[in-house]
Structures are given as structure tokens and as C-alpha cells.
Design a protein around this motif. Structure first.
Motif, PDB file in Angstrom:
ATOM      1  N   ASN A 157       0.429   7.413  -6.650  1.00 49.49           N
ATOM      2  CA  ASN A 157      -0.919   7.961  -6.814  1.00 49.49           C
ATOM      3  C   ASN A 157      -1.955   6.854  -7.016  1.00 49.49           C
ATOM      4  O   ASN A 157      -2.870   6.984  -7.819  1.00 49.49           O
ATOM      5  CB  ASN A 157      -0.938   8.954  -7.983  1.00 49.49           C
ATOM      6  N   ARG A 192       0.830  -1.211   0.000  1.00 47.69           N
ATOM      7  CA  ARG A 192       0.000   0.000   0.000  1.00 47.69           C
ATOM      8  C   ARG A 192       0.866   1.262   0.000  1.00 47.69           C
ATOM      9  O   ARG A 192       0.575   2.230  -0.681  1.00 47.69           O
ATOM     10  CB  ARG A 192      -0.912   0.015   1.224  1.00 47.69           C
ATOM     11  N   LYS A 193       1.928   1.227   0.780  1.00 45.17           N
ATOM     12  CA  LYS A 193       2.833   2.379   0.866  1.00 45.17           C
ATOM     13  C   LYS A 193       3.503   2.647  -0.482  1.00 45.17           C
ATOM     14  O   LYS A 193       3.587   3.795  -0.927  1.00 45.17           O
ATOM     15  CB  LYS A 193       3.883   2.099   1.945  1.00 45.17           C
ATOM     16  N   LYS A 250       0.902   4.027  -2.885  1.00 44.61           N
ATOM     17  CA  LYS A 250       0.475   5.384  -2.526  1.00 44.61           C
ATOM     18  C   LYS A 250       1.419   6.412  -3.134  1.00 44.61           C
ATOM     19  O   LYS A 250       0.991   7.474  -3.590  1.00 44.61           O
ATOM     20  CB  LYS A 250       0.422   5.543  -1.004  1.00 44.61           C
ATOM     21  N   THR A 293      -4.230   3.469  -4.940  1.00 40.25           N
ATOM     22  CA  THR A 293      -4.761   2.989  -3.678  1.00 40.25           C
ATOM     23  C   THR A 293      -5.015   1.492  -3.784  1.00 40.25           C
ATOM     24  O   THR A 293      -5.554   1.029  -4.785  1.00 40.25           O
ATOM     25  CB  THR A 293      -6.098   3.694  -3.356  1.00 40.25           C
TER      26      THR A 293
END
Length: 173
Positions: free
Chosen positions: A53, A46-47, A50, A55
């Protein structure tokens, strides 16, 4: 653990609406299976996404089916089987997000990319993998500009050589 709420239908409706809204706002959707991944690995993924741009969200298949139908997104029912998480990509980062997923798959083989929708076109897992190996938009622009710059530089050097040659001929006469 049971879900305790006064109106479960409203909660379900809100979840479907959230998936639909996110799908409509995204330029691309990449469907993955996360079975066998630890919470730490999912958090790390997820990091990384992120920063691009994008999710990474776990979705309930029935809710996602309804949401994608409402959003006029078709051809994804085969990807909504088993534990499913969706990468919602915003902007022109589809290629970068796909690259990040496949690079992460090398570290964590439990992650499986099922398929994708890239700017309205349905991609199976093989096609999205091939897409991830292509240069990104920024790289293509950079390559194009360096080609244009090299051609222009060569043209200017040729003109300069002609000017220098004529200048040396005039001084010798």
C-alpha cells in the motif's frame, strides 16, 4: 529532451499540487536516493512497495520543497538533495515499507535511505533503519493476543485441575 507545452507554469503547478496531495494523503514519507539503480530495479522496488500500500515516486527537489512547505511538512530539506525518490505510505504500513526498503538495499546497495517522516515525526537514516527492525503492528497484535490466550489457557487449566482434584476426592470418600 525539452518539455514542449503551451503553458509550462501550469504544468509545474500541477506537478507541485500532485506531490502536495500525495504527501497529505500519506501517513509516512520515506526519502531515498536511487542513483546507480537500473530501471528494472526501480520497477521491482515499486512492485514490492505497491503490495504494501505504498507508492515510489521520483520527485524534483524544488517542486517537492514547495509542495512539502504547502502541506506544512517541515524538516525535510536536507533529504531533498541529489536524485530523490519518495515512498508515500498509506495506512499503517510504515514499518513494512521500511523493512521492504532495507531488505531491498541488501540486494541493491545503490539504493540509499536518506530519512523519513513517520506519522509527523522526522527520522534520520539511522532511526528509520532501527524502526524497520521493530515488529509491525500486526505482529505486535499477534504477540499480544498469544500472550493473553496463553494466560487465559493457563488459568482455565488451573481451574480444571482444581475441579478434577475435588471430583477425585469426592469419589474416594
Amino acid at each position: 529532451m525539452a518539455l514542449r507545452t503551451r503553458n509550462p507554469k501550469t504544468l509545474k503547478s500541477d506537478m507541485i499540487t500532485a506531490i502536495e496531495t500525495k504527501a497529505k494523503a500519506s501517513s509516512s514519507l520515506i526519502f531515498t536516493e536511487y542513483r546507480g539503480m537500473t530501471v528494472a530495479q526501480i520497477s521491482e522496488l515499486r512492485k514490492k512497495l505497491k503490495d504494501l500500500n505504498s507508492t515510489y515516486k521520483v520527485v524534483r527537489n524544488n517542486f517537492a520543497r514547495i509542495a512539502f512547505t504547502n502541506a506544512n511538512i517541515s524538516g525535510v530539506d536536507s533529504y531533498l538533495i541529489g536524485p530523490t525518490a519518495v515512498v508515500y505510505v498509506e495506512g499503517d504500513e510504515s514499518n513494512a515499507a521500511a523493512k521492504a526498503l532495507f531488505e531491498f538495499m541488501e540486494e541493491v546497495p545503490a539504493l540509499v535511505v536518506k530519512g523519513a517522516i513517520v506519522e509527523g515525526e522526522v527520522y534520520d537514516s539511522a532511526k528509520i533503519e532501527a524502526f524497520s527492525k521493530l515488529p509491525g503492528k500486526k505482529q505486535l497484535i499477534s504477540m499480544f493476543m498469544s500472550t493473553v490466550n496463553a494466560t487465559t489457557s493457563k488459568f482455565v487449566r488451573t481451574l480444571q485441575a482444581i475441579v478434577d482434584k475435588k471430583g477425585s476426592e469426592e469419589t474416594s470418600n
